[in-house]
Every structure is written in structure tokens, then in C-alpha cells.
Design an enzyme around this catalytic site. Sequence first.
Site, PDB file in Angstrom:
ATOM      1  N   GLN A  51      37.358  23.584  45.628  1.00  0.00           N
ATOM      2  CA  GLN A  51      36.905  23.664  44.227  1.00  0.00           C
ATOM      3  C   GLN A  51      37.430  22.529  43.359  1.00  0.00           C
ATOM      4  O   GLN A  51      36.904  22.282  42.286  1.00  0.00           O
ATOM      5  CB  GLN A  51      37.323  25.015  43.620  1.00  0.00           C
ATOM      6  CG  GLN A  51      36.595  26.195  44.251  1.00  0.00           C
ATOM      7  CD  GLN A  51      37.096  27.511  43.699  1.00  0.00           C
ATOM      8  OE1 GLN A  51      38.096  28.045  44.159  1.00  0.00           O
ATOM      9  NE2 GLN A  51      36.422  28.042  42.693  1.00  0.00           N
ATOM     10  N   CYS A  92      33.890  33.733  39.860  1.00  0.00           N
ATOM     11  CA  CYS A  92      34.304  32.517  40.557  1.00  0.00           C
ATOM     12  C   CYS A  92      34.502  31.418  39.518  1.00  0.00           C
ATOM     13  O   CYS A  92      33.646  31.231  38.653  1.00  0.00           O
ATOM     14  CB  CYS A  92      33.221  32.108  41.554  1.00  0.00           C
ATOM     15  SG  CYS A  92      33.620  30.602  42.460  1.00  0.00           S
ATOM     16  N   LEU A  93      35.617  30.701  39.612  1.00  0.00           N
ATOM     17  CA  LEU A  93      35.877  29.624  38.646  1.00  0.00           C
ATOM     18  C   LEU A  93      34.814  28.526  38.748  1.00  0.00           C
ATOM     19  O   LEU A  93      34.621  27.770  37.804  1.00  0.00           O
ATOM     20  CB  LEU A  93      37.273  29.029  38.867  1.00  0.00           C
ATOM     21  CG  LEU A  93      38.446  29.973  38.562  1.00  0.00           C
ATOM     22  CD1 LEU A  93      39.772  29.302  38.898  1.00  0.00           C
ATOM     23  CD2 LEU A  93      38.419  30.425  37.112  1.00  0.00           C
ATOM     24  N   HIS A 134      36.566  35.680  49.775  1.00  0.00           N
ATOM     25  CA  HIS A 134      35.839  34.821  48.833  1.00  0.00           C
ATOM     26  C   HIS A 134      36.364  33.385  48.927  1.00  0.00           C
ATOM     27  O   HIS A 134      35.581  32.423  48.975  1.00  0.00           O
ATOM     28  CB  HIS A 134      36.023  35.398  47.419  1.00  0.00           C
ATOM     29  CG  HIS A 134      35.462  34.573  46.306  1.00  0.00           C
ATOM     30  ND1 HIS A 134      34.481  35.035  45.456  1.00  0.00           N
ATOM     31  CD2 HIS A 134      35.759  33.312  45.876  1.00  0.00           C
ATOM     32  CE1 HIS A 134      34.189  34.092  44.573  1.00  0.00           C
ATOM     33  NE2 HIS A 134      34.956  33.039  44.795  1.00  0.00           N
ATOM     34  N   HIS A 138      34.838  29.534  50.401  1.00  0.00           N
ATOM     35  CA  HIS A 138      34.833  28.213  49.758  1.00  0.00           C
ATOM     36  C   HIS A 138      35.170  27.107  50.760  1.00  0.00           C
ATOM     37  O   HIS A 138      34.568  26.033  50.752  1.00  0.00           O
ATOM     38  CB  HIS A 138      35.854  28.152  48.617  1.00  0.00           C
ATOM     39  CG  HIS A 138      35.369  28.705  47.315  1.00  0.00           C
ATOM     40  ND1 HIS A 138      34.267  28.208  46.648  1.00  0.00           N
ATOM     41  CD2 HIS A 138      35.845  29.709  46.535  1.00  0.00           C
ATOM     42  CE1 HIS A 138      34.095  28.893  45.518  1.00  0.00           C
ATOM     43  NE2 HIS A 138      35.034  29.811  45.424  1.00  0.00           N
TER      44      HIS A 138
HETATM   45 NI    NI Z   1      35.284  31.179  43.899  1.00  0.00          NI
END
Ligand code: NI
Length: 167
Positions: A51, A92-93, A134, A138
Amino acid sequence: MALRTILEFPDMRLRTIATPVVNFDSSLSCLIKDMLETMYSAGGIGLAATQIDVHQRILVIDVSENRDKPQIFVNPTFTVSDQQNLDYDEGCLSIPGFYETISRPKKVVIHSQDQHGKHFDLEADGILAVCIQHEIDHLDGKLMVDYISRLKRNRIRSKLEKKHKAL
Ligand code: NI
């Protein structure tokens, strides 16, 4: 320490498959500190290196109420230990402002290394089990919107694209 920029859906860099960490050195600890700072500052309960556009298999998680129990996972995998599923409203960010109910195995055993390379296993259920699954997604280039209908996914995509254009 430094705050890192969090990539947002539909940025294609979020689809990169991360590679295993082999060097457990000071640059890894610096990166982990940045990830924790970035996660806490954004108000998230988990962050994958993917991310922040670093494609190595590293996660930070803090599911504690007081936000004072960081957990670090390097090269994590999991095995399902209870076939029952749990429905959970996930955020989710990288998909800010959207929550979707996703169904995942409710109990898993996490196999991971810590930031020094030491191997450990950890049984997780509830929110930690959801969160680790989760976040590992990613690292494999997968997002929670992959679990919902194409219609809903496209709606989220166009809303976020509009927001990104306005910035
Ligand atoms: Ni996420």
C-alpha cells in the site's frame, strides 16, 4: 521516521505481487517504523507494504482498543483452522470511505517471521483473523473489492477516480 503516501484503488501498483523479505537489517526496521507511523496516522488497523508502494511481504497490524499493541508480520502465510466463515464490514486505507461486508474463514493459524527473522505461529480469530487475511491479500495484489460484484466495484472505482481528479 516518515509518513508514506498510501496508494489508492484503482492504482495498478496495488496489483503488484510482493516478494519475500530476505534481509532482516536496519533498513527493514526503518521501513516497519514508517509503516506503523503511516498506519496510526491514517487511523487504520492494518497496513501492507504494497500500500506504500514497497513490494515486499511485510504487514503491520494493531487491532487493540488503545492502539498500543503493534504486531509485525514478515513473510506471513496462514492456514485455515475453522472452516466456518465470519462476515465482517471491512474497510481499507487504499479504498477510503467505503465499507463492504466480506466473508472469510473465522479462525486461522498465522505462520510468520518477526522483524528479526524469527519464525512464529499465532492462532487468530475474530478481527485479527479478518485483518491478517485482508492484509495478506494486499501482498498478493488482491483487494477487498475483488470479493464484491463488478457493479459495486465499478461504482467505487468511478467515485475514487473522480476524487483523485479533483485533488
Ligand atoms: Ni486494505
